[in-house]
Design an enzyme around this catalytic site. Structure first.
Site, PDB file in Angstrom:
ATOM      1  CD  GLU A 179      -2.517   1.304   2.441  1.00 35.61           C
ATOM      2  OE1 GLU A 179      -3.543   0.528   2.439  1.00 35.61           O
ATOM      3  OE2 GLU A 179      -2.397   2.014   3.494  1.00 35.61           O
ATOM      4  CG  HIS A 212      -7.209   2.665  -0.683  1.00 37.25           C
ATOM      5  ND1 HIS A 212      -7.099   2.746   0.651  1.00 37.25           N
ATOM      6  CD2 HIS A 212      -6.627   1.553  -1.038  1.00 37.25           C
ATOM      7  CE1 HIS A 212      -6.358   1.781   1.232  1.00 37.25           C
ATOM      8  NE2 HIS A 212      -6.033   1.097   0.074  1.00 37.25           N
ATOM      9  NE  ARG A 242     -17.483   5.519   8.136  1.00 36.66           N
ATOM     10  CZ  ARG A 242     -17.539   5.535   9.686  1.00 36.66           C
ATOM     11  NH1 ARG A 242     -18.637   5.342  10.156  1.00 36.66           N
ATOM     12  NH2 ARG A 242     -16.336   5.883  10.208  1.00 36.66           N
TER      13      ARG A 242
END
Length: 630
Positions: free
Chosen positions: A21, A81, A111
């Protein structure tokens, strides 16, 4: 390829895979440095990377740019993302459209965190409140194009500690279309494995990817663990506290602790590891080395093609490239993105408006003038310039103006010959040795599926002074197996190629397939590369002051020398191409300075004299690929 498919394939083969990431940096220099790091870490073999999305879309444009670059130029399967909190539907649509056009097929639907300045957060009108709403929206509008990952929280989330409620939310996200789960970071492996059992008991059977945070420093380790409210096992505290002020010791001990945690995960049957790199590489590399998961010499090569394949939307099926751009992947992809008829096997011709101006492709020399001077010095003779190339071949320099990457293992068999040419003032740019039927799993030269055999012709590309061009052309043409192109910045083109068509210099033979020819030499692409090659050299010259010897020296090389590529079509031989240069070179490199006869005219060569030895007439100031010298 969808991430969930990669994860299931790992389970079938029993071979652990890993991923990284990254997050968008805050500064332009940070962005460029991260691209360099991603490019290096690409060679470690990650199954995919993901790129984070700032709360409320902060730096979201950079997220999209990074996804596009990773897919298109680096050929990395990328997971973008995407958070929906405080995001207008139009912003989500823009992000999804950008990802789609970049060839990205994976989204991590989150979220996100509500804006901290709002005491009570309310979703934007028509917007999304929960991650499951975003998952549903993506599925509705894109069907199965995107593989949708969702987040899992083995130790609870910041605003919800009740695992029963979190498990119900997780099932809702998966039922809405989530195909795999990536977890928040943790250090308590026993708790994670218990959580996995609970996930399965809820009927959630998609792959689970554990989030691993390597340990860089003791302070950063505590800060991140506390921020994520991750439990630190007592034995970790006991091992790290006594050495907390010694960063090197912390990394060494942390490597062992994190690697042991990963082994327990793998032993439990979970073969996927997702590393939160924090845009750093050393600690992650140390863990992977400890786990013996990094590629190493002697392991079978699993490249599908001999060059790094783009995963851009319209480039996934590309299987042919000119060899000239072998060390400048990003430049090649950028410049050919809109060439006529791409990617249907050809690239149009030099008259196509798609060739465009070089500046629009941002392919010039990278780095500031001072950085490049510190890297390559202030050459004042051809000997100084040649020494830059020799240092590169010896691994002392990571880049050249014409090469964004270091030399590879493939260069080893011909390294001494390349160094010898540079010692004589003949500046080598690109090369490859001959390969005659090595297995496709060969650790250095192998590519393509198992059970095949690969071949390649000896190839050499270099810069030579104009007074040597006639002799070199005569030597090449005296060898019936050699073909070449030679051109100056001002388009004095010479060649003995029998046609303008492609000459395959790499090919492979595989069971049940046609012969694959992924690397070629051809007139049109060589002329396009010529413009780029001379521009890069001119950019190097312009790093130096206008009146400096270095600027004049490099500038004269670019203005007067020939860019030459040679193919030995007898793929049984590697040495013959170098035998062409026996006795050839610049007599006194140390005296070859701007304006000297050694550098420009020397010997019997005069730039204004017509050729009388049967060579093709000059073609000044206009690109005319044919007729070529036969």
């Amino acid at each position: 390829m969808h991430i969930s498919d990669k994860l299931r394939e790992a389970q079938k083969t029993g071979q652990p895979v890993f991923s990284f990431e990254y997050f968008p940096p805050k500064t332009a220099q940070g962005v460029q440095n991260l691209y360099d790091r991603i490019n290096r870490m690409h060679d470690w073999g990650p199954a995919f990377i993901d790129v984070t999305w700032g709360a409320g879309g902060v730096r979201s444009d950079l997220t999209c740019e990074m996804v596009n670059l990773a897919q298109t130029y680096f050929g990395l399967e990328t997971n973008m993302h995407l958070t929906c909190t405080d995001m207008a539907v139009s912003k989500v649509d823009d992000a999804l459209d950008t990802a789609y056009k970049a060839g990205c097929t994976n989204i991590l639907a989150l979220r996100g965190d509500p804006p901290r300045e709002n005491e009570k957060w309310i979703a934007k009108e028509g917007g999304f409140r929960y991650a499951k709403d975003l998952v549903t929206y993506i599925k509705k509008n894109y069907g199965n194009h995107f593989d949708i990952g969702v987040a899992g929280y083995p130790e609870g989330s910041e605003d919800q500690k009740d695992q029963k409620i979190l498990m119900e939310h997780l099932k809702e996200k998966v039922d809405a279309g989530g195909t795999h789960i990536i977890t928040q970071m943790f250090y308590d492996v026993d708790n994670f494995l218990d959580w996995v059992k609970t996930v399965r008991e809820y009927g959630i059977d998609v792959p689970i990817v554990p989030g691993i945070m390597p340990i860089q420093t003791h302070a950063a380790f505590l800060r991140r663990a506390n921020h994520m409210e991750a439990r630190i096992p007592p034995e970790w505290t006991k091992a790290l506290d006594p050495i907390k002020n010694d960063d090197n010791a912390v990394r060494e001990v942390g490597k062992d602790l994190v690697a042991d945690m990963c082994r327990k995960i793998i032993d439990a049957g979970i073969l996927q590891l997702h590393f939160y790199t924090m845009n750093l590489e050393k600690a992650t590399r140390m863990v992977l080395e400890e786990l013996d998961l990094l590629p190493k010499d002697g392991t079978p090569n699993t490249r599908s093609l001999p060059w790094r394949q783009s995963l851009g939307l319209n480039r996934r099926e590309e299987d042919v490239r000119p060899i000239f751009w072998s060390n400048r992947n990003k430049s090649y992809v950028a410049r050919t993105q809109h060439w006529d008829e791409f990617p249907n096997g050809r690239w149009g011709d030099a008259r196509s408006p798609a060739f465009g101006e070089l500046d629009q492709y941002d392919i010039g020399l990278r780095g500031t003038n001072q950085q490049n001077i510190e890297l390559w010095g202030r050459p004042e003779s051809i000997k100084d310039v040649a020494q830059v190339f020799i240092r590169f071949l010896n691994g002392e320099l990571k880049t050249l103006p014409w090469s964004e990457t270091t030399t590879t293992s493939e260069t080893i068999p011909i390294k001494d010959k390349l160094i010898d040419l540079n010692k004589r003032g003949l500046l080598t740019l690109t090369s490859q040795p001959a390969v005659n039927g090595l297995e496709s799993t060969h650790p250095i030269h192998g590519w393509g599926p198992k059970g095949g055999y690969v071949y390649q012709k000896a190839y050499l590309e270099l810069l030579i002074p104009p007074y040597l061009i006639d002799e070199l052309c005569d030597r090449i043409e005296a060898n019936e197996n050699m073909t070449y192109y030679a051109v100056t910045k001002n388009n004095d083109l010479r060649s003995n190629a029998p046609s303008d068509g492609p000459n395959a210099v790499t090919w492979g033979v595989f069971p049940g397939k046609e012969i694959v020819q992924p690397t070629i030499v051809e007139t049109v692409s060589f002329l396009a590369w010529k413009d780029e090659a001379f521009k890069l050299g001119s950019d190097w010259a312009h790093c130096h002051d206008h009146e400096s010897i270095s600027r004049k020296l490099i500038g004269e090389i670019m203005d007067t020398w020939y860019l030459v590529n040679i193919v030995d079509n007898d793929f049984h031989k590697s040495d013959a191409i170098y035998d062409l240069f026996d006795g050839m070179g610049i007599p006194d490199l140390a005296k070859a300075v701007p304006g000297s006869s050694l550098l420009i005219n020397g010997h019997a060569y005069n730039n204004d004299e017509p050729k009388t030895n049967g060579t093709m007439p000059r073609m000044n100031n206009v690109i005319q690929p044919s007729p070529l010298r036969n």
